[in-house]
Every structure is written in C-alpha cells, then in structure tokens.
Motif scaffolding. Structure first.
Motif, PDB file in Angstrom:
ATOM      1  N   MET A 190     -28.670   6.419 -30.272  1.00 48.94           N
ATOM      2  CA  MET A 190     -29.039   7.287 -31.383  1.00 48.94           C
ATOM      3  C   MET A 190     -29.859   6.540 -32.422  1.00 48.94           C
ATOM      4  N   ASP A 191     -29.559   5.257 -32.636  1.00 53.79           N
ATOM      5  CA  ASP A 191     -30.369   4.453 -33.548  1.00 53.79           C
ATOM      6  C   ASP A 191     -31.786   4.294 -33.011  1.00 53.79           C
ATOM      7  N   SER A 192     -31.918   4.125 -31.694  1.00 56.50           N
ATOM      8  CA  SER A 192     -33.248   4.007 -31.090  1.00 56.50           C
ATOM      9  C   SER A 192     -34.032   5.300 -31.252  1.00 56.50           C
ATOM     10  N   MET A 193     -33.366   6.436 -31.075  1.00 60.56           N
ATOM     11  CA  MET A 193     -34.023   7.731 -31.272  1.00 60.56           C
ATOM     12  C   MET A 193     -34.461   7.899 -32.721  1.00 60.56           C
ATOM     13  N   PHE A 194     -33.597   7.479 -33.642  1.00 61.76           N
ATOM     14  CA  PHE A 194     -33.954   7.557 -35.060  1.00 61.76           C
ATOM     15  C   PHE A 194     -35.148   6.661 -35.364  1.00 61.76           C
ATOM     16  N   GLY A 195     -35.188   5.469 -34.751  1.00 59.67           N
ATOM     17  CA  GLY A 195     -36.319   4.566 -34.951  1.00 59.67           C
ATOM     18  C   GLY A 195     -37.616   5.180 -34.457  1.00 59.67           C
ATOM     19  N   ALA A 196     -37.558   5.876 -33.328  1.00 60.82           N
ATOM     20  CA  ALA A 196     -38.769   6.515 -32.799  1.00 60.82           C
ATOM     21  C   ALA A 196     -39.247   7.633 -33.729  1.00 60.82           C
ATOM     22  N   VAL A 197     -38.289   8.439 -34.225  1.00 59.44           N
ATOM     23  CA  VAL A 197     -38.658   9.511 -35.156  1.00 59.44           C
ATOM     24  C   VAL A 197     -39.231   8.927 -36.443  1.00 59.44           C
ATOM     25  N   LEU A 198     -38.643   7.839 -36.921  1.00 55.95           N
ATOM     26  CA  LEU A 198     -39.114   7.201 -38.145  1.00 55.95           C
ATOM     27  C   LEU A 198     -40.520   6.639 -37.959  1.00 55.95           C
ATOM     28  N   SER A 199     -40.790   6.052 -36.804  1.00 54.50           N
ATOM     29  CA  SER A 199     -42.119   5.502 -36.532  1.00 54.50           C
ATOM     30  C   SER A 199     -43.172   6.609 -36.497  1.00 54.50           C
ATOM     31  N   LEU A 200     -42.832   7.742 -35.900  1.00 57.61           N
ATOM     32  CA  LEU A 200     -43.767   8.870 -35.878  1.00 57.61           C
ATOM     33  C   LEU A 200     -44.015   9.408 -37.276  1.00 57.61           C
ATOM     34  N   THR A 201     -42.954   9.419 -38.098  1.00 54.80           N
ATOM     35  CA  THR A 201     -43.107   9.896 -39.471  1.00 54.80           C
ATOM     36  C   THR A 201     -43.999   8.962 -40.272  1.00 54.80           C
ATOM     37  N   GLN A 202     -43.828   7.663 -40.085  1.00 57.61           N
ATOM     38  CA  GLN A 202     -44.650   6.696 -40.808  1.00 57.61           C
ATOM     39  C   GLN A 202     -46.119   6.794 -40.424  1.00 57.61           C
ATOM     40  N   GLY A 254     -25.388   2.938 -39.831  1.00 55.10           N
ATOM     41  CA  GLY A 254     -24.933   4.289 -39.566  1.00 55.10           C
ATOM     42  C   GLY A 254     -25.845   5.391 -40.066  1.00 55.10           C
ATOM     43  N   PHE A 255     -26.892   5.041 -40.793  1.00 53.60           N
ATOM     44  CA  PHE A 255     -27.773   6.078 -41.338  1.00 53.60           C
ATOM     45  C   PHE A 255     -28.511   6.816 -40.223  1.00 53.60           C
ATOM     46  N   GLY A 256     -28.991   6.062 -39.232  1.00 52.64           N
ATOM     47  CA  GLY A 256     -29.706   6.680 -38.126  1.00 52.64           C
ATOM     48  C   GLY A 256     -28.837   7.643 -37.339  1.00 52.64           C
ATOM     49  N   VAL A 257     -27.570   7.252 -37.122  1.00 56.07           N
ATOM     50  CA  VAL A 257     -26.649   8.119 -36.383  1.00 56.07           C
ATOM     51  C   VAL A 257     -26.399   9.419 -37.162  1.00 56.07           C
ATOM     52  N   GLY A 258     -26.176   9.294 -38.464  1.00 56.14           N
ATOM     53  CA  GLY A 258     -25.953  10.481 -39.287  1.00 56.14           C
ATOM     54  C   GLY A 258     -27.156  11.407 -39.290  1.00 56.14           C
ATOM     55  N   VAL A 259     -28.349  10.835 -39.371  1.00 54.08           N
ATOM     56  CA  VAL A 259     -29.565  11.653 -39.367  1.00 54.08           C
ATOM     57  C   VAL A 259     -29.729  12.379 -38.041  1.00 54.08           C
ATOM     58  N   MET A 260     -29.473  11.681 -36.919  1.00 54.62           N
ATOM     59  CA  MET A 260     -29.642  12.298 -35.601  1.00 54.62           C
ATOM     60  C   MET A 260     -28.609  13.400 -35.366  1.00 54.62           C
ATOM     61  N   VAL A 261     -27.364  13.179 -35.827  1.00 59.74           N
ATOM     62  CA  VAL A 261     -26.338  14.221 -35.691  1.00 59.74           C
ATOM     63  C   VAL A 261     -26.728  15.447 -36.513  1.00 59.74           C
ATOM     64  N   ALA A 262     -27.195  15.216 -37.743  1.00 66.80           N
ATOM     65  CA  ALA A 262     -27.631  16.331 -38.585  1.00 66.80           C
ATOM     66  C   ALA A 262     -28.831  17.046 -37.967  1.00 66.80           C
ATOM     67  N   LEU A 263     -29.751  16.276 -37.375  1.00 66.52           N
ATOM     68  CA  LEU A 263     -30.926  16.876 -36.739  1.00 66.52           C
ATOM     69  C   LEU A 263     -30.535  17.735 -35.545  1.00 66.52           C
ATOM     70  N   LEU A 264     -29.600  17.231 -34.722  1.00 58.83           N
ATOM     71  CA  LEU A 264     -29.128  18.018 -33.582  1.00 58.83           C
ATOM     72  C   LEU A 264     -28.423  19.288 -34.035  1.00 58.83           C
ATOM     73  N   LEU A 265     -27.624  19.174 -35.104  1.00 60.50           N
ATOM     74  CA  LEU A 265     -26.909  20.337 -35.624  1.00 60.50           C
ATOM     75  C   LEU A 265     -27.879  21.390 -36.151  1.00 60.50           C
ATOM     76  N   LEU A 266     -28.861  20.957 -36.917  1.00 64.13           N
ATOM     77  CA  LEU A 266     -29.840  21.895 -37.468  1.00 64.13           C
ATOM     78  C   LEU A 266     -30.680  22.522 -36.359  1.00 64.13           C
ATOM     79  N   THR A 267     -31.027  21.725 -35.348  1.00 61.49           N
ATOM     80  CA  THR A 267     -31.793  22.256 -34.219  1.00 61.49           C
ATOM     81  C   THR A 267     -30.991  23.314 -33.475  1.00 61.49           C
ATOM     82  N   GLY A 268     -29.692  23.041 -33.287  1.00 55.79           N
ATOM     83  CA  GLY A 268     -28.845  24.021 -32.616  1.00 55.79           C
ATOM     84  C   GLY A 268     -28.726  25.310 -33.390  1.00 55.79           C
ATOM     85  N   VAL A 269     -28.571  25.209 -34.720  1.00 47.11           N
ATOM     86  CA  VAL A 269     -28.497  26.415 -35.556  1.00 47.11           C
ATOM     87  C   VAL A 269     -29.799  27.194 -35.486  1.00 47.11           C
ATOM     88  N   PHE A 270     -30.915  26.468 -35.527  1.00 52.09           N
ATOM     89  CA  PHE A 270     -32.225  27.122 -35.480  1.00 52.09           C
ATOM     90  C   PHE A 270     -32.476  27.797 -34.131  1.00 52.09           C
TER      91      PHE A 270
END
Length: 217
Positions: A29-41, A60-76
C-alpha cells in the motif's frame, strides 16, 4: 532440547507469519501511495513538490490515504452516477490494444470471485482425484461453457482443486455433478483444512472413519 525448540517454534511461527503478511500488505500500500504521489507531483508546480515529498516519510500516512481512497472509490462506484462513469472507463480500457486483453481478463476473474452475486468459491465439495480410489477437497467455480458442455454426456461442474500447502496454485477440472459430494464445511474451513494438510479439522467435524469407509456427502 529438540522438543523445546520445536515448542518455541510453534509458539512464535503463527505470530511471525502474521506480522510478515501485514508488513507485506503495508509495503504494498505504501508503494501504491508512492506511485500516486509521483503522478500527482508530475502535474503540480515545482514549488509544491517539496511539501509532497515530506508525506512519504510520515509513518502510516500512505496506508491511511490508500484505505480512504479505496473507500471513497467504492462509495462512488456503487451509486448511479459512479456506475455510469465506471462503464465509460471500462469501455475506454477495452479500446486500448494489448492492454484491453489483460484488463478484460483480470476484470472478469475479479468480478466473478469477489461479486456478492457470484457463485465462484461459494461451495466446498469432495471429488475423486487424482483417481477413483482417492478423494480431495475442491471448490465449485461454475459450469462449463456452452461449447464445452455440448461435448459432455451429462451435467458437469467446473472445479478448482488447490494444492497443499499453497492454495494459490492448483488444477482446473470439469467433472460430472453426480461424482461430486457436497460438504457442510464453509469455504474458509475447507481452505484451513487444505493449507494445514488435514491437521486443522473443521469445527464440528466427526471422528475419522475406519479405513476403507466411504465418505458421506
């Protein structure tokens, strides 16, 4: 001394494997967060990139962001507007050469396995494999396709026979429904039974039958 070493190993091994799996998931999950962060930069001004880099070092910030992203994606994806956008996204992915074959295959498998309305891996059964005098646990994954079923004499079911102790590899079989025997155990209990090589018995299991006795459905 050998007895004590084995006892200590059996005490620590479950905890060690659990921690290893959790660390692997956190690293993923940290690696996924790093990839998203690199694309954002890449699309933001250079003045903001330094501040974003500091987010990588927050535990733990990356894990929290990815969990929140998955949750929001599921709701959407579960509301009407989100489902429309998901269909458009799928249509776009199916137009990209080479990429579409991989994407469509993975999506079909994931939709079948994880959909609440699907039947894959919902039932554990007993099947004669690899020969008529031996039995193993398998999981029903569906029915053969119409073209395959047309060449079969009677009703068949599609089965996945996992290997032990690694259930992620196995064999795909098509067997007559008359030859399979349904089991009362859940899929989770069947997986534990397979992974443990029969050591961990399902809850409420009856004592082992005498040698040569036929298994009951």
């Amino acid at each position: 001394m050998k007895k004590y070493i084995i006892a200590g190993l059996l005490t620590w091994l479950p905890l060690a494997i659990t921690v290893w799996v959790l660390l692997w998931l956190l690293g993923l999950m940290d690696s996924m967060f790093g990839a998203v962060l690199s694309l954002t930069q890449a699309v933001l001004p250079e003045s903001t990139r330094t501040g974003l880099d500091e987010l990588r070092h927050i535990p733990g910030f990356g894990v929290g962001v990815m969990v929140a992203l998955l949750l929001l994606t599921g709701v959407f994806a579960t509301n009407m507007a989100g489902q429309w956008w998901v269909r458009k996204w799928d249509a776009l992915m199916h137009r990209i050469p080479i990429f579409k074959s991989i994407y469509s295959s993975v999506k079909q498998v994931s939709d079948t396995l994880f959909s609440s309305s699907g039947n894959a891996f919902r039932e554990a059964v007993l099947v004669p494999y690899p020969h008529a005098q031996s039995w193993t646990i398998a999981f029903v994954t569906g029915k053969p396709s119409a073209e395959v079923a047309a060449h079969l004499d009677e009703e068949h079911v599609s089965l996945y026979v996992p290997t032990t102790p690694n259930p992620t590899s196995g064999f795909f079989l098509m067997m007559p429904r008359s030859q399979i025997r349904p089991l009362r155990m859940s899929v989770d209990e069947a997986l534990k039974h397979i992974i443990s090589m029969g050591v961990v018995a399902p809850k409420g299991a009856t004592p082992s039958a005498a040698p040569g006795a036929k298994p009951h459905p």
